[in-house]
Design a protein around this motif. Structure first.
Motif, short mmCIF file in Angstrom:
data_model
loop_
_atom_site.label_atom_id
_atom_site.label_comp_id
_atom_site.label_asym_id
_atom_site.label_seq_id
_atom_site.Cartn_x
_atom_site.Cartn_y
_atom_site.Cartn_z
N UNK A 7 5.13 -20.39 -2.93
CA UNK A 7 5.12 -21.06 -1.63
C UNK A 7 6.01 -22.30 -1.71
N UNK A 8 6.74 -22.55 -0.64
CA UNK A 8 7.51 -23.80 -0.53
C UNK A 8 6.84 -24.67 0.52
N UNK A 9 6.65 -25.94 0.16
CA UNK A 9 6.04 -26.90 1.07
C UNK A 9 6.99 -28.07 1.27
N UNK A 10 7.41 -28.27 2.52
CA UNK A 10 8.28 -29.41 2.85
C UNK A 10 7.63 -30.28 3.93
N UNK A 36 9.87 -24.49 5.20
CA UNK A 36 8.49 -24.96 5.06
C UNK A 36 7.52 -23.81 5.31
N UNK A 37 6.67 -23.55 4.35
CA UNK A 37 5.72 -22.45 4.47
C UNK A 37 6.26 -21.12 3.99
N UNK A 38 7.54 -21.07 3.61
CA UNK A 38 8.11 -19.84 3.09
C UNK A 38 7.24 -19.38 1.91
N UNK A 39 7.03 -18.08 1.80
CA UNK A 39 6.22 -17.57 0.70
C UNK A 39 6.61 -16.13 0.37
N UNK A 40 6.28 -15.76 -0.85
CA UNK A 40 6.48 -14.40 -1.31
C UNK A 40 5.54 -14.15 -2.47
N UNK A 41 5.48 -12.91 -2.91
CA UNK A 41 4.72 -12.55 -4.10
C UNK A 41 5.67 -11.93 -5.10
N UNK A 42 5.61 -12.44 -6.33
CA UNK A 42 6.41 -11.88 -7.42
C UNK A 42 5.47 -11.04 -8.28
N UNK A 43 6.00 -9.95 -8.84
CA UNK A 43 5.15 -8.97 -9.51
C UNK A 43 5.23 -9.03 -11.03
N UNK A 44 5.95 -9.99 -11.58
CA UNK A 44 6.04 -10.13 -13.03
C UNK A 44 6.60 -11.52 -13.37
N UNK A 49 10.85 -15.84 -13.08
CA UNK A 49 12.04 -16.48 -13.68
C UNK A 49 13.23 -16.34 -12.74
N UNK A 50 13.43 -15.15 -12.17
CA UNK A 50 14.52 -14.97 -11.21
C UNK A 50 14.35 -15.90 -10.01
N UNK A 51 13.10 -16.04 -9.54
CA UNK A 51 12.82 -16.92 -8.40
C UNK A 51 13.19 -18.35 -8.74
#
Length: 154
Positions: A7-10, A36-44, A49-51
């Motif tokens: 999650x990104x919080x600004x 602001x509020x951008x979000x995602x789920x990473x699976x590993x 690390x890529x994120x």
């Protein structure tokens, strides 16, 4: 299967003064509002690390370049092509829509140890990366104080 919420919080971002002649601070304001509020789920951990590399503005990871095939790994290309890796926003002063990767705004010439962030994430289950980590002191604007990316094991 372990996954990671990102999650990104600004919320604490303070808008910069701008005008038609001084439009770039307005572009930054619009971008910081859009993420602001951008979000995602990473699976590993590899995807985390890529994120972090993307957030840091590093471009593609060298580890995912296959010299024999002359390009990036298929797995990374699929991850990079995900819609969540781009943010679209309307630049009000310039009057058009922009699309950018989800990273710090502008020239991110700072440095933080991705290995240390991963270690903390593994040990504590959550980590915050302040925007100040992304910039050299000469490129950092204090109006970003308090802005961060948070990664949590779920």
């Amino acid at each position: 299967m372990v996954r990671y919420k990102v999650v990104i919080n600004t919320d604490s971002y303070k808008k910069r003064r701008c005008s038609k002649k001084n439009w770039e601070p307005g572009t930054m304001n619009d971008y910081m509002e859009a993420i602001n509020g951008w979000h995602t789920t990473e699976h590993s951990i590899r995807e985390v690390i890529w994120r972090l590399q993307m957030f840091q503005g590093q471009g593609f990871p060298i580890s995912e370049y296959d010299e024999e095939k002359g390009g990036l790994s298929e797995r990374y290309k699929r991850w990079e092509a995900k819609k969540c890796n781009q943010v679209k926003y309307f630049d009000k002063l310039c009057g058009f829509e922009r699309t950018q990767p989800v990273k710090g705004y502008g020239f991110t010439q700072g440095y933080f140890s991705i290995g240390s962030v991963i270690e903390k994430l593994k040990n504590e289950g959550s980590v915050k990366i302040p925007f100040s980590y992304l910039y050299d002191i000469r490129q950092y604007y204090k109006n970003m104080d308090g802005c961060y990316m948070e990664i949590t094991k779920i």
